[in-house]
Structure formats: C-alpha cells, structure tokens
Design an enzyme around this catalytic site. Structure first.
Site, PDB file in Angstrom:
ATOM      1  CG  ASP A  96     -10.651 -22.660   7.583  1.00 40.24           C
ATOM      2  OD1 ASP A  96      -9.733 -22.051   8.143  1.00 40.24           O
ATOM      3  OD2 ASP A  96     -11.809 -22.230   7.516  1.00 40.24           O
TER       4      ASP A  96
ATOM      5  CG  ASP B  74     -14.799 -30.558   5.594  1.00 36.82           C
ATOM      6  OD1 ASP B  74     -15.851 -30.121   6.072  1.00 36.82           O
ATOM      7  OD2 ASP B  74     -13.712 -30.522   6.192  1.00 36.82           O
TER       8      ASP B  74
ATOM      9  CD  GLU C 230     -16.540 -23.325   5.142  1.00 35.19           C
ATOM     10  OE1 GLU C 230     -16.081 -22.637   6.054  1.00 35.19           O
ATOM     11  OE2 GLU C 230     -17.155 -24.383   5.325  1.00 35.19           O
ATOM     12  CD  GLU C 231     -14.855 -27.564   2.404  1.00 36.30           C
ATOM     13  OE1 GLU C 231     -13.648 -27.760   2.189  1.00 36.30           O
ATOM     14  OE2 GLU C 231     -15.303 -27.192   3.507  1.00 36.30           O
TER      15      GLU C 231
ATOM     16  CG  ASP D 266     -19.889 -24.802   6.101  1.00 34.97           C
ATOM     17  OD1 ASP D 266     -19.297 -25.826   5.684  1.00 34.97           O
ATOM     18  OD2 ASP D 266     -19.572 -24.231   7.163  1.00 34.97           O
TER      19      ASP D 266
ATOM     20  CG  LEU E  53     -19.409 -31.849   7.803  1.00 41.06           C
ATOM     21  CD1 LEU E  53     -20.765 -32.528   7.724  1.00 41.06           C
ATOM     22  CD2 LEU E  53     -18.315 -32.882   7.877  1.00 41.06           C
ATOM     23  CG  ASP E  54     -20.714 -25.270  11.057  1.00 43.12           C
ATOM     24  OD1 ASP E  54     -19.923 -24.326  10.899  1.00 43.12           O
ATOM     25  OD2 ASP E  54     -21.227 -25.569  12.146  1.00 43.12           O
TER      26      ASP E  54
ATOM     27  CD  GLU F  44     -19.056 -20.633   8.723  1.00 38.76           C
ATOM     28  OE1 GLU F  44     -18.722 -21.756   9.149  1.00 38.76           O
ATOM     29  OE2 GLU F  44     -18.288 -19.653   8.749  1.00 38.76           O
TER      30      GLU F  44
END
Length: 345
Positions: free
Chosen positions: A62, A68, A90-91, A109, A111-112, A272
């Site tokens: 992504d 982020d 997530e990163e 996560d 920064l969604d 998420e």
C-alpha cells in the site's frame, strides 16, 4: 455519566488490582497519549510538515504517506516504556518480539485512511490488545474473540477515542484545554435496524451476487422488500464509517469482489477487522465476512486480508442470510443505476 470523568479515571476503575487488567490499562493510556500527539499533527497539517504525499509503499504494497511513518514512530515511542510482548504494525513487515514474559501484545494501524490526509477528511488510529501466548510469535494467530481490548481514535472535527475492554463500548472526547480524554458516551448501543448503508458503489460490477442483491434492496427503498428509504454514505475511512455507525446505526460493506487482489477482501484482519468487530459486537451490532463471524477467524498470516460487513445487527443478518440462502436474494443483475436505481433516470 459525568462529563468530567477522564479516560484515566475510567481505566483505573475498571482495572482493579488484577495484573493483566492493569497492563491493559497502561497500554490504553499510552496509546491515548500517542493519539494526542498525532491529533496535534493532523490538525496542523502542512504547518507541521504533513503534506499527505507518498513516501513509497509499505511491505504490504500500500502507498505509505508521510504521516503513516510519523504516527508509527509516535506510537512505538509511547509503548516503548511498557512491558509489551509483541508489537505488530500495519507499516512493518514482521512482528517485533520485545518481551516474551509480558502479559499483553498490541497490533495497531497507526493511521487508517491516510489517503484522505490532503483532502482534510477524517483519519484515525486503530488498536487491538491480545494476551501474549506461550510462543510469542503465535500471539496474533489467535481468533478475534481472544482480544482483551480494542479501540480506535478518529481525528475529525473533534478527536474521539472509542474503547472496549470487553464490557461495552465507551466514547471519550479530547479536551484540548486539559489535553485529557473525557467520557462523552457510556455503554454505547448501535440501533438494531437502520436505513443507512456505506459501500463504494463504483465497484458494483465486481461484487458477488448476494452483495449486489442486498444493495439493490436498499436502493429500491420504500417500494422494495425493505419497505423504507435508505441513504448511502461512503467516506473511505474505516474509523469515520465505524464512528458514524456507533452514533446512529447503519451498515458498512467492504466485500470481497472479482478484482485482482480483492478476492479475499481488502481490510486487514489483525489491525482492522478484528478490533472493529470486537467494538461493534460489544455495542450490540454484528460483523461478518458475509458468511463467517469475524471474531471466529484465526489469522493465517500477519497481514491477512478479509471482507468486512459490520453494523446494525438486523442489517448484517440480512446480508448473512443472502449469502447462506442465495434463493432469497433479488435478481443479481438488477440495474443499480437504472429505474429504481441509485440514480433515478
């Protein structure tokens, strides 16, 4: 409920002397402090050097924005002072195993909805707290029902923190004067039946028949089998969609579809879908893939993707029924954009 009750006071009251609960309390408090710093950055935007520009791609493919990376660093710094078994972001490509003897582990996560940064729309932070397993590397293979706590923060007109520790859902709002979160919604319940749905209708041609049929029922309104008119909402920010559902009900659908890379859904299970499903169920709603309860799923991989359909329980049950009993669905090829469609002509 008192408007003056702070998050810290609420956490202290719930934790008691139990070491596991106190570990959860400390982690939520640290995440809350990190979110205040992230809120400051998002509110200042370009004045703080936040442009929303791409910084490349993360390990899952992504696009990674500048905030982020900043948000991930802020959260890691806040949690770094605590005994945490495993961190999963997530990163990052892999788990960070920190302390095998620590009672809890955290997936987040940072920064969604980061694609919305430069359009001044709501973004947020999502987190899930799990008990650390005997083999720390297997911690995030547990089903979502094993979660000890979950929450998310919405950086919008107000900064709001939504939290469950398994005994209902509370909403806290950031008081910028005192820089504390204060309780503004206690034991929140999602209305069981609502007339709003959120889905990206531009992908209709790729959806499976049960999803097309459910949306067609909605857009037929009072003239269709639902017997009432619906409104459509789509923000493209999971935290904003979830917050709206908590406040006034409705259903959010991010289904699997026929596009390459979307066959198994697009949202991450660990970061998420699991925390959102825990929150929604604690507020009386439902969360499914279409056929399976989200909280029953044990991740096969750290970055596993799943479909997510969540919201008011009766709306979610209708979608589940259409997946399990296709014969009850409307004609799958009914024209969404024709007569009785989303845009009447």
């Amino acid at each position: 409920m008192s408007q003056e009750l702070t998050l810290q006071q609420r956490l202290e009251a719930c934790a008691g002397p139990d070491p596991l609960h106190r570990a959860v309390k400390d982690a939520v408090a640290a995440l809350a402090q990190a979110s205040i710093e992230i809120s400051d950055l998002t509110s200042r935007g370009a004045l703080a050097g936040i442009t929303g520009q791409a910084r490349g791609r993360n390990t899952d493919g992504d696009v990674q924005k500048d905030l982020d990376v900043r948000a991930d660093d802020i959260i890691r710094a806040a949690l770094g002072r605590l005994p945490i078994g495993v961190l999963a972001s997530e990163e990052m490509a892999d788990l960070d195993i920190l302390d095998a003897n620590a009672p809890i582990s955290i997936a987040f996560d940072p920064l969604d909805g980061s694609s919305n940064i430069n359009t001044n729309m709501s973004v947020g932070t999502i987190f899930s707290i799990m008990p650390t397993t005997a083999d720390p590397s297997a911690t995030f293979t547990q089903p979502g029902s094993a979660q000890l706590a979950a929450g998310f923060v919405v950086y919008g007109p107000q900064t709001s923190l939504v939290l469950t520790i398994g005994h209902g859902v509370d909403i806290f709002t950031l008081d910028r004067d005192s820089r504390e979160y204060k309780l503004t919604g206690s034991m929140v319940q999602i209305p069981p039946d609502a007339n709003e749905f959120a889905i990206n209708s531009s992908n209709r041609r790729h959806w499976d028949a049960p999803v097309r049929s459910y949306i067609e029922e909605c857009v037929m309104g009072a003239e269709g089998p639902c017997g009432k008119d619906f409104n459509m909402r789509w923000i493209g920010s999971l935290v904003a969609e979830a917050f709206r559902i908590l406040v006034r009900g409705g259903i959010f659908l991010y289904p699997s579809d026929g596009r390459r890379g979307y066959e198994e859904g697009r949202l991450r299970l660990v970061y998420e879908a699991h925390p959102m499903a825990f929150i929604v169920e604690q507020a009386g709603g439902g969360a499914i893939t279409g056929r399976t309860r989200i909280l029953d799923i044990s991740p096969a991989s750290l970055h596993q993707r799943v479909p997510l359909i969540m919201g008011s329980i009766k709306n979610v049950q209708r979608v589940e029924h259409m997946h399990s009993q296709p014969e009850v669905a409307l004609e799958a090829n009914a024209p969404l954009f024709g007569h009785r469609g989303l845009f009447r002509i």
